[in-house]
Design an enzyme around this catalytic site. Sequence first.
Site, PDB file in Angstrom:
ATOM      1  NE  ARG A 159      14.777  -8.116  26.298  1.00  0.00           N
ATOM      2  CZ  ARG A 159      15.124  -8.697  27.431  1.00  0.00           C
ATOM      3  NH1 ARG A 159      15.647  -9.914  27.401  1.00  0.00           N
ATOM      4  NH2 ARG A 159      14.972  -8.084  28.573  1.00  0.00           N
TER       5      ARG A 159
ATOM      6  CE  LYS B 218       5.848  -0.624   6.241  1.00  0.00           C
ATOM      7  NZ  LYS B 218       5.055   0.366   5.503  1.00  0.00           N
TER       8      LYS B 218
ATOM      9  CD  GLU C 211      -2.686  -3.320  -0.424  1.00  0.00           C
ATOM     10  OE1 GLU C 211      -1.909  -2.594  -1.061  1.00  0.00           O
ATOM     11  OE2 GLU C 211      -3.035  -3.079   0.761  1.00  0.00           O
TER      12      GLU C 211
ATOM     13  CE  LYS D 109       5.567  -5.422   1.245  1.00  0.00           C
ATOM     14  NZ  LYS D 109       4.414  -5.434   2.094  1.00  0.00           N
TER      15      LYS D 109
ATOM     16  CD  GLU E   7       7.124   3.259   4.909  1.00  0.00           C
ATOM     17  OE1 GLU E   7       6.716   2.090   4.879  1.00  0.00           O
ATOM     18  OE2 GLU E   7       6.398   4.240   5.085  1.00  0.00           O
TER      19      GLU E   7
ATOM     20  NE  ARG F 243       8.007  -1.900   3.690  1.00  0.00           N
ATOM     21  CZ  ARG F 243       8.127  -3.017   4.366  1.00  0.00           C
ATOM     22  NH1 ARG F 243       9.304  -3.357   4.876  1.00  0.00           N
ATOM     23  NH2 ARG F 243       7.099  -3.808   4.575  1.00  0.00           N
TER      24      ARG F 243
ATOM     25  CG  ASN G 140       2.074   2.955   2.926  1.00  0.00           C
ATOM     26  OD1 ASN G 140       1.333   1.995   3.093  1.00  0.00           O
ATOM     27  ND2 ASN G 140       3.072   3.235   3.735  1.00  0.00           N
TER      28      ASN G 140
ATOM     29  CG  HIS H 164      -1.884   2.179   1.794  1.00  0.00           C
ATOM     30  ND1 HIS H 164      -1.822   1.853   0.457  1.00  0.00           N
ATOM     31  CD2 HIS H 164      -1.862   0.984   2.457  1.00  0.00           C
ATOM     32  CE1 HIS H 164      -1.753   0.532   0.320  1.00  0.00           C
ATOM     33  NE2 HIS H 164      -1.786  -0.021   1.505  1.00  0.00           N
TER      34      HIS H 164
ATOM     35  CG  HIS I  53      -4.051   3.733   6.483  1.00  0.00           C
ATOM     36  ND1 HIS I  53      -2.692   3.847   6.660  1.00  0.00           N
ATOM     37  CD2 HIS I  53      -4.267   2.441   6.135  1.00  0.00           C
ATOM     38  CE1 HIS I  53      -2.121   2.672   6.409  1.00  0.00           C
ATOM     39  NE2 HIS I  53      -3.049   1.812   6.087  1.00  0.00           N
TER      40      HIS I  53
ATOM     41  CG  HIS J  60      -6.064  -2.601   4.200  1.00  0.00           C
ATOM     42  ND1 HIS J  60      -5.636  -1.432   4.790  1.00  0.00           N
ATOM     43  CD2 HIS J  60      -5.074  -2.958   3.331  1.00  0.00           C
ATOM     44  CE1 HIS J  60      -4.439  -1.111   4.324  1.00  0.00           C
ATOM     45  NE2 HIS J  60      -4.075  -2.017   3.431  1.00  0.00           N
TER      46      HIS J  60
END
Length: 364
Positions: free
Chosen positions: A117, A139, A181, A223, A233, A237, A241, A244, A248, A261
């Site tokens: 956990r 993330k 980025e 950031k 997010e 936030r 992206n 993206h 993606h 990426h």
Amino acid sequence: MPIDLGDRSYDIRIAPGLLGQAQTWAGLPRASTALIVTNDVVAPLYLARLRAQLSGVYARVESLVLPDGEAQKSWDSLDRIIDHLLAATADRKTVLFALGGGVIGDLTGFAAAIYMRGVPFVQVPTTLLAQVDSSVGGKTAINHPRGKNMVGAFYQPVRVVADLDTLDTLPDRELSAGLAEVIKYGPIADAAFLDWIEQNLPALLARDKTALAYAVQRSCEIKAWVVGQDERESGLRAILNFGHTFGHAIETGMGYGNWLHGEAVGCGMVLASDLSARLGLVPTDFVDRMKRLVRAAGLPVVAPALGLDRYLELMQIDKKNEGGDIRFVVIEGLGQAGVRSAPTELVAEVLATHCDPVAGAPAP
Ligand code: NAD
Ligand code: GLY
């Protein structure tokens, strides 16, 4: 530099030589065991150096060397980490160290989030992309064949150690991928930084340490500022992206690892800039500016011809979407971004303008 998240706050350390300095590793959570997760490209370069340092801090330092590649952001690799921890009877204080690029960071962070956990983990990013983006902000994820980063958790590291010297061994293609980025932060948050990147691109490509240090520092500041306001997010936030949604789709559509990426994001930013212009938010010369910069950074500006239907299908699987609507990060003015849906006709125009006329064109 601190990232301010209440009881989940932590320090981002950015400098050359950090990996081999004892003070870098002082003050981490106390534990009997540390596990370094890395891959077979990074291990021969940096594992011994990190191991030597951590041996002065932890009684037992384990390491797990995975194969290289985006395909490792998978259930199988996650299981290998968990299995290694259990086989080593690692307790819930065990500290995980992610030594590598964004793949190792995202995967190891997710393993840390779920093992017993949650156990502490340290990001030791060794690619430009990981130093400016993926190691910061918590993330963590693995991929699903149907979509990037579809299984994961928000889980913050306890420290980020970005040793700029590790960038010396990075292949040129990976350096360019990281620059995507870096470039992203200009149009979404800081017009002056966009000017700076344009002026300093030759120095960045030549790996000038002063230029790289500023690029990593300013990227992490932006950031940290965004994540500090919207860790999970719920709104702001999402601007991180930019590029993206198209990116993606390109990554997933071409098969993970064929387009890097950063390459997909670079190209995706050109498409998202064009969409912003077609929505009347920015002048068309902004699209040309972005295209020039992305190309000059060594990144592709022509998207693969997957076809409108396939792009729409891939972009349907995106965490920003709401109620079946595809949502795009758009530029609403230099240094300012927002999230909007767009008419399919405009998306079709963007794709018709920027996709390779040859279907099935190879990866860059
Ligand atoms: P990567 O981890 O695959 O690293 C790129 C390549 O460089 C790999 O072959 C790696 O082995 C090699 N490498 C790493 N460090 C090296 C070094 N110092 N010298 C030589 N080779 C080195 O890719 P990446 O670009 O670092 O990360 C991409 C991943 O990050 C994607 O999965 C993406 O989804 C994820 N990402 C996550 C976030 C986030 O917020 N968590 C943000 C952006 C990207
Ligand atoms: N890379 C996007 C984010 O961290 O939110």
